[in-house]
Design a protein around this motif. Structure first.
Motif, PDB file in Angstrom:
ATOM      1  N   SER A  36       0.456  -0.893   2.763  1.00 16.36           N
ATOM      2  CA  SER A  36       1.730  -0.592   2.108  1.00 16.36           C
ATOM      3  C   SER A  36       1.731   0.778   1.474  1.00 16.36           C
ATOM      4  O   SER A  36       2.776   1.287   1.080  1.00 16.36           O
ATOM      5  N   LYS A  37       0.540   1.426   1.388  1.00 16.63           N
ATOM      6  CA  LYS A  37       0.487   2.769   0.802  1.00 16.63           C
ATOM      7  C   LYS A  37       1.201   3.786   1.678  1.00 16.63           C
ATOM      8  O   LYS A  37       1.615   4.838   1.207  1.00 16.63           O
ATOM      9  N   GLN A  38       1.309   3.489   2.980  1.00 16.30           N
ATOM     10  CA  GLN A  38       1.992   4.419   3.877  1.00 16.30           C
ATOM     11  C   GLN A  38       3.425   3.969   4.098  1.00 16.30           C
ATOM     12  O   GLN A  38       3.678   2.818   4.460  1.00 16.30           O
ATOM     13  N   ASP A  39       4.370   4.907   3.891  1.00 16.10           N
ATOM     14  CA  ASP A  39       5.791   4.562   3.951  1.00 16.10           C
ATOM     15  C   ASP A  39       6.226   4.052   5.308  1.00 16.10           C
ATOM     16  O   ASP A  39       7.086   3.184   5.399  1.00 16.10           O
ATOM     17  N   ALA A  77      -2.270  -4.332   0.834  1.00 11.84           N
ATOM     18  CA  ALA A  77      -2.013  -3.282  -0.166  1.00 11.84           C
ATOM     19  C   ALA A  77      -2.297  -1.899   0.421  1.00 11.84           C
ATOM     20  O   ALA A  77      -1.540  -0.954   0.203  1.00 11.84           O
ATOM     21  N   ASN A  78      -3.407  -1.774   1.182  1.00 11.00           N
ATOM     22  CA  ASN A  78      -3.729  -0.493   1.807  1.00 11.00           C
ATOM     23  C   ASN A  78      -2.659  -0.069   2.797  1.00 11.00           C
ATOM     24  O   ASN A  78      -2.275   1.105   2.847  1.00 11.00           O
ATOM     25  N   SER A  93      -3.803  -5.560  -7.431  1.00 15.04           N
ATOM     26  CA  SER A  93      -4.170  -4.520  -8.375  1.00 15.04           C
ATOM     27  C   SER A  93      -4.788  -5.110  -9.623  1.00 15.04           C
ATOM     28  O   SER A  93      -5.713  -4.553 -10.181  1.00 15.04           O
ATOM     29  N   LYS A 119       1.032  -7.213  -3.826  1.00 15.47           N
ATOM     30  CA  LYS A 119       0.596  -5.922  -4.358  1.00 15.47           C
ATOM     31  C   LYS A 119       0.213  -6.056  -5.828  1.00 15.47           C
ATOM     32  O   LYS A 119      -0.787  -5.485  -6.262  1.00 15.47           O
TER      33      LYS A 119
END
Lengths: 188, 93
Positions: free
Chosen positions: A65-68, A62-63, A90, A86
């Protein structure tokens, strides 16, 4: 107990997939960019080798995937599982936060009845638990019990990751020496 | 695993019952960490196990970082040498 070598094989397979994606997207890479790609691929491979069955592995993914810029890599290694992971990570973090709040209130009540020595010991344990929470991915939103379980699994996976990377580095080095020494012999 | 946790929540005393479970996990952690494996489980305190666990994880993170550095340099050097590049690239990049 899981078979350790099958875990390593999973990590190696997924790591190689990730590295191939990274190299196909960018022809020219600086050493720093290449290093980041290698490390990221290794981390995603390690996390997905656990099939997102562990909280730390979902938090790691998840962390990332925060960056494109990581999107292509994640899609390639995880495929359609990425969205499921994801969503799962959450939801669980909210539930866990509620448990943590409740147990903190109970701990505060009990502390008044305990002697000084064990009080200090408990505070030391609390302090070190906080440190551990920062080291394990997703640790901040875990209760103590889950944190310990996740840490056990995380350490086993980290060790496998290190072994895989070390073997590849050594193999590349030996290949380097063999090829260059045989080339030297040919030229002499 | 989940059934044990729900039982402890029902009885109300979260810290009382889970301390045994935590103790069990602490001894399992102790077995994993090379620094502490040789010592008997009675002598090592929970805070020591936690401390060594944090150090161990930090060391593993550092190793991953160093290995990534090494590998990126190794793969960079093969750019210039076509024979090595062909072999290693066919394996990875």
């Amino acid at each position: 107990m899981r078979n350790p070598s099958s875990l390593k094989q999973e990590i190696l397979k997924k790591w190689v997939m990730g590295l191939q994606i990274c190299s196909s997207s960018k022809k020219e890479m600086t050493i720093l960019e290449r290093k980041k790609a290698i490390k990221l691929s290794a981390d995603i491979a390690m996390a997905s080798a656990r099939n997102a069955s562990k909280y730390w592995s979902r938090a790691l993914i998840a962390n990332a995937s925060k960056q494109d810029e990581n999107k292509a890599l994640l899609d390639h290694i995880l495929g359609c599982d990425l969205e499921k992971i994801k969503k799962k990570s959450s939801i669980v973090s909210i539930k866990r936060k509620k448990i943590v709040l409740r147990s903190k209130k109970i701990l505060k009540k009990r502390v008044k009845n305990i002697g000084v020595a064990s009080y200090i010991a408990k505070r030391l344990v609390k302090k070190r638990t906080q440190l551990l929470k920062r080291l394990v991915p997703g640790g901040e939103s875990m209760d103590e019990l889950s944190l310990m379980e996740e840490t056990l699994d995380y350490i086993v996976s980290l060790r496998a990751q290190v072994d895989v990377m070390r073997h590849l580095a050594n193999a590349s080095m030996h290949l380097d020496h063999k090829v260059s020494s045989s080339m030297d012999q040919m030229l002499l | 695993m989940s059934s044990r946790r729900s039982r402890s929540r029902q009885s109300g005393g979260v810290s009382r019952i889970t301390e045994d479970q935590i103790g069990d996990l602490v001894s399992k952690l102790q077995q994993l960490i090379p620094e502490l494996r040789s010592r008997s489980s009675d002598k090592v305190s929970a805070s020591k196990v936690l401390q060594e666990t944090c150090n161990y994880i930090k060391n593993l993170h550092r190793e991953v970082d160093d290995l990534s550095d090494r590998l990126s340099e190794l793969l960079a050097s093969t750019d210039t040498n076509s024979a090595q590049a062909a072999i290693i690239r066919s394996l990875l990049m």
